[in-house]
Design an enzyme around this catalytic site. Structure first.
Site, PDB file in Angstrom:
ATOM      1  N   THR A 173      -7.026   4.998  12.132  1.00 36.43           N
ATOM      2  CA  THR A 173      -5.659   5.474  12.334  1.00 36.43           C
ATOM      3  C   THR A 173      -5.778   6.693  13.235  1.00 36.43           C
ATOM      4  O   THR A 173      -6.865   7.254  13.372  1.00 36.43           O
ATOM      5  CB  THR A 173      -4.983   5.825  10.982  1.00 36.43           C
ATOM      6  OG1 THR A 173      -4.957   4.651  10.173  1.00 36.43           O
ATOM      7  CG2 THR A 173      -3.580   6.394  11.109  1.00 36.43           C
TER       8      THR A 173
ATOM      9  N   THR B   3      -1.563   3.291  13.726  1.00 39.77           N
ATOM     10  CA  THR B   3      -2.753   2.675  13.172  1.00 39.77           C
ATOM     11  C   THR B   3      -2.868   1.191  13.471  1.00 39.77           C
ATOM     12  O   THR B   3      -1.853   0.517  13.683  1.00 39.77           O
ATOM     13  CB  THR B   3      -2.759   2.867  11.633  1.00 39.77           C
ATOM     14  OG1 THR B   3      -3.995   2.438  11.103  1.00 39.77           O
ATOM     15  CG2 THR B   3      -1.639   2.114  10.948  1.00 39.77           C
TER      16      THR B   3
ATOM     17  N   ASN C 264      -5.153   0.085  11.169  1.00 42.23           N
ATOM     18  CA  ASN C 264      -5.874   0.187   9.895  1.00 42.23           C
ATOM     19  C   ASN C 264      -7.317   0.611  10.144  1.00 42.23           C
ATOM     20  O   ASN C 264      -7.548   1.711  10.605  1.00 42.23           O
ATOM     21  CB  ASN C 264      -5.766  -1.097   9.067  1.00 42.23           C
ATOM     22  CG  ASN C 264      -6.114  -0.838   7.604  1.00 42.23           C
ATOM     23  OD1 ASN C 264      -6.033   0.292   7.140  1.00 42.23           O
ATOM     24  ND2 ASN C 264      -6.517  -1.846   6.865  1.00 42.23           N
TER      25      ASN C 264
ATOM     26  N   GLU D  28      -3.806  -4.750   8.938  1.00 44.95           N
ATOM     27  CA  GLU D  28      -2.961  -4.005   8.008  1.00 44.95           C
ATOM     28  C   GLU D  28      -2.635  -4.773   6.738  1.00 44.95           C
ATOM     29  O   GLU D  28      -2.197  -4.188   5.753  1.00 44.95           O
ATOM     30  CB  GLU D  28      -1.661  -3.645   8.729  1.00 44.95           C
ATOM     31  CG  GLU D  28      -1.191  -2.252   8.503  1.00 44.95           C
ATOM     32  CD  GLU D  28      -2.069  -1.232   9.188  1.00 44.95           C
ATOM     33  OE1 GLU D  28      -2.734  -0.478   8.464  1.00 44.95           O
ATOM     34  OE2 GLU D  28      -2.092  -1.189  10.421  1.00 44.95           O
TER      35      GLU D  28
ATOM     36  N   ASP E  92      -3.577  -3.453   3.410  1.00 48.30           N
ATOM     37  CA  ASP E  92      -2.863  -2.373   2.713  1.00 48.30           C
ATOM     38  C   ASP E  92      -1.880  -2.900   1.672  1.00 48.30           C
ATOM     39  O   ASP E  92      -1.324  -2.128   0.888  1.00 48.30           O
ATOM     40  CB  ASP E  92      -2.114  -1.482   3.730  1.00 48.30           C
ATOM     41  CG  ASP E  92      -3.022  -0.399   4.302  1.00 48.30           C
ATOM     42  OD1 ASP E  92      -4.135  -0.215   3.780  1.00 48.30           O
ATOM     43  OD2 ASP E  92      -2.621   0.266   5.269  1.00 48.30           O
TER      44      ASP E  92
ATOM     45  N   SER F 148       1.756   2.384   2.892  1.00 50.85           N
ATOM     46  CA  SER F 148       0.907   3.169   3.789  1.00 50.85           C
ATOM     47  C   SER F 148       0.646   4.550   3.194  1.00 50.85           C
ATOM     48  O   SER F 148       1.403   5.026   2.351  1.00 50.85           O
ATOM     49  CB  SER F 148       1.629   3.323   5.128  1.00 50.85           C
ATOM     50  OG  SER F 148       0.919   4.204   5.963  1.00 50.85           O
TER      51      SER F 148
HETATM   52  N1  GLY Z   1      -3.674   1.698   7.270  1.00 47.49           N
HETATM   53  C1  GLY Z   1      -3.743   2.938   6.609  1.00 47.49           C
HETATM   54  C2  GLY Z   1      -2.437   3.382   6.071  1.00 47.49           C
HETATM   55  O1  GLY Z   1      -1.398   2.991   6.586  1.00 47.49           O
HETATM   56  O2  GLY Z   1      -2.415   4.079   5.100  1.00 47.49           O
END
Ligand code: GLY
Length: 534
Positions: free
Chosen positions: A347, A365, A367, A386, A389, A418
């Site tokens: 990120t 990001t 990720n 992503e 997450d 996130s």
């Molecule tokens: N991909 C990390 C976050 O969004 O927390």
């Protein structure tokens, strides 16, 4: 727009020199902080492939003309996604499926986010803001040795894991101090420059993405791309310690988390001020972290799909009760900390302040470093991973060790939870501090600790970003992760208390502090960032 004072300063704190020089040039051309942020976001998609992107998402927090706005351009689950898509027949999570390769990606949000930010707040032409990125992709940029070595390490690591990605085909040629050109990416950026949002979500680019998905067994379709919407949300605003904290609402967990952290610390800190990074300071903040992360796992998710109890989680009575079981010298039992309402991280982040006093904190990001490791052939950009997450299965940790349940289960078109926490501190509605960091769940610790560093300990921007930080998140049990540089005696004393200490750097902070009109900006020394006040 408010009139700029002729002596007013501007500042940028950016993750690399290309984004820094571009943001500065846009501000010097008369653009505002949002214009500079949009141009920088596209430049980072070229020069910082670890995290800069058009194939990912993020959050942009804006304070402009005295008002806050939050552009949510987080990725969404494709329409064919479903709750159990990362489980095998026995119901176990399939290793790496949500992390690397074609199945790891959500529908990208970055281009739609920049488009929405521009429509609402931009002052220069869209075309002007895209041109620096187009040039850097077409003519090439000089590869920083730190980028070259992370590419090399990534290729070696992925070969060992035997994951099915095409990263090396596109990036193996990026060698330290040589010019690296990305013609396919340049062509995609030109379509975005000419057609705006439609240059990514419709027409040629959308077809290239959907055909690529089809060919490799992925599930993102042209209809998913066309349906993607960035959203403008109301930022969270809360009083703390004489300031107003303007921060990220869900689907970020970070805004609620940093406020719980800062407010509980106010409630339990002893009357004699604790020294920065002392044993007691780290212990109390780790104890608060246990409670914050228990709540995060249970209550936080996409607010369009799940009613997040924001008010309850930030109510003073609740936080008083929640912090009442913290003692100054004993670690609480991890298993006893339940949710409380009744029941290579990558990120990247940047901070900008313009001469009108407007500010942008933008965290973006794909990720993990280099996202899913998959480059859309023909369009030249990396796709995010992503989907990891989301909570693939209740109680099972994702790559950041975060657990989740119903609030963050997979659902078509839903945004994954996130930790990105772009944050602006205000004093009398004027920008006092702009802060943020990459680092998965550690983002939350980087952000609240930067605020304590600047306000509680009166540190300069340089010291704020470089002072060793620490992180505790309930699980793994009693593990405190910390930056090199933390006092050895403090480490020994924490170990004696029962903590396990894990020395591993995290985050890459880019902070601007306003000292009565004099700006102070810094980028963390361990990264390749560049901060400048002018
Ligand atoms: N991909 C990390 C976050 O969004 O927390």
């Amino acid at each position: 727009m408010a009139k700029a004072d002729a002596s007013a300063q501007s500042a940028v704190a950016m993750p690399d020199s290309y984004s820094s020089d571009t943001a500065r040039a846009i501000l010097e051309q008369g653009g505002n902080a949002v214009d500079a942020a949009i141009a920088a976001q596209f430049v980072l998609a070229v020069t910082l492939p670890e995290a800069g992107n058009i194939g990912g998402g993020g959050f942009m927090l804006i304070q402009k003309d005295g008002k806050g706005d939050f552009i949510d351009y987080r990725e969404t689950a494709p329409s064919a996604a479903h709750r159990d898509m990362y489980l095998d027949k026995k119901g176990d999570v399939i290793t790496n499926k949500s992390v690397y390769g074609i199945h790891a990606s959500g529908v990208p949000g970055s281009v739609a986010g920049m488009w929405l930010a521009h429509q609402k707040h931009g002052s220069l032409k869209w075309n002007t803001l895209l041109t620096p990125a187009v040039k850097l992709a077409e003519n090439g940029f000089i590869v920083h040795p730190k980028l070259a070595s992370s590419i090399e390490r990534y290729i070696t690591r992925m070969a060992k894991k035997e994951v099915n990605i095409n990263f090396a085909e596109h990036f193996a040629l990026a060698k330290a101090n040589t010019v690296f050109k990305q013609p396919e990416l340049a062509a995609t950026l030109k379509r975005i420059r000419e057609q705006g949002k439609a240059g990514f979500y419709e027409g040629k680019t959308a077809k290239i993405i959907a055909d690529f998905m089809d060919e490799h067994g992925g599930i993102i379709t042209q209809a998913d791309l066309k349906a993607y919407q960035a959203k403008s949300r109301t930022p969270i605003k809360a009083d703390w310690n004489g300031y107003e904290v303007l921060t990220s609402p869900p689907p970020s967990s970070g805004g609620i988390a940093i406020l719980q952290w800062l407010k509980m610390y106010e409630l339990i800190k002893p009357s004699d001020k604790l020294a920065n990074n002392s044993v007691s300071y780290i212990h109390l903040l780790a104890e608060i972290g246990k409670r914050v992360f228990a709540d995060r796992a249970e209550y936080l998710g996409d607010p369009d799909f799940y009613e997040v109890p924001k008010t309850e989680l930030l109510a003073m009575e609740y936080l008083k009760e929640r912090s009442s079981t913290i003692t100054p010298d004993k670690i609480s039992n991890t298993e006893d900390i339940k949710p409380g309402l009744y029941e290579s991280e990558q990120t990247t982040h940047f901070s900008i302040v313009d001469k009108w006093g407007n500010a942008v904190a933008n965290t973006t990001t794909i990720n993990l470093g280099f996202g899913s490791g998959v480059v859309v052939t023909g369009a030249g950009f990396l796709l995010n991973d992503e989907m990891d997450d989301f909570s693939a299965k209740p109680g099972v940790m994702n790559v950041f060790g975060a657990i989740g349940g119903k609030a963050n289960e997979i659902h078509p078109h839903k945004r994954m939870l996130s930790s990105m926490t772009p944050t602006i501190l205000l004093k009398d509605n004027k920008v006092k501090m702009v802060t943020g960091s990459p680092g998965g769940t550690t983002i939350i610790s980087s952000v609240y600790e930067s605020i304590l560093n600047a306000v509680e300990f009166n540190m300069s921007a340089e010291k704020t970003v470089n002072s060793p930080r620490f992180h505790h998140q309930l699980w793994p049990k009693n593990v405190i992760r910390y930056h090199p540089g933390l006092d050895k005696q403090v480490i020994n004393a924490l170990e004696k208390m029962g903590y396990s200490l894990d020395e591993r750097r995290f985050g890459d902070m880019h902070v601007i502090i306003n000292n009565n009109g004099k700006l102070d900006a810094a980028s963390e020394a361990s990264g390749r960032g560049k901060a400048v006040v002018f």
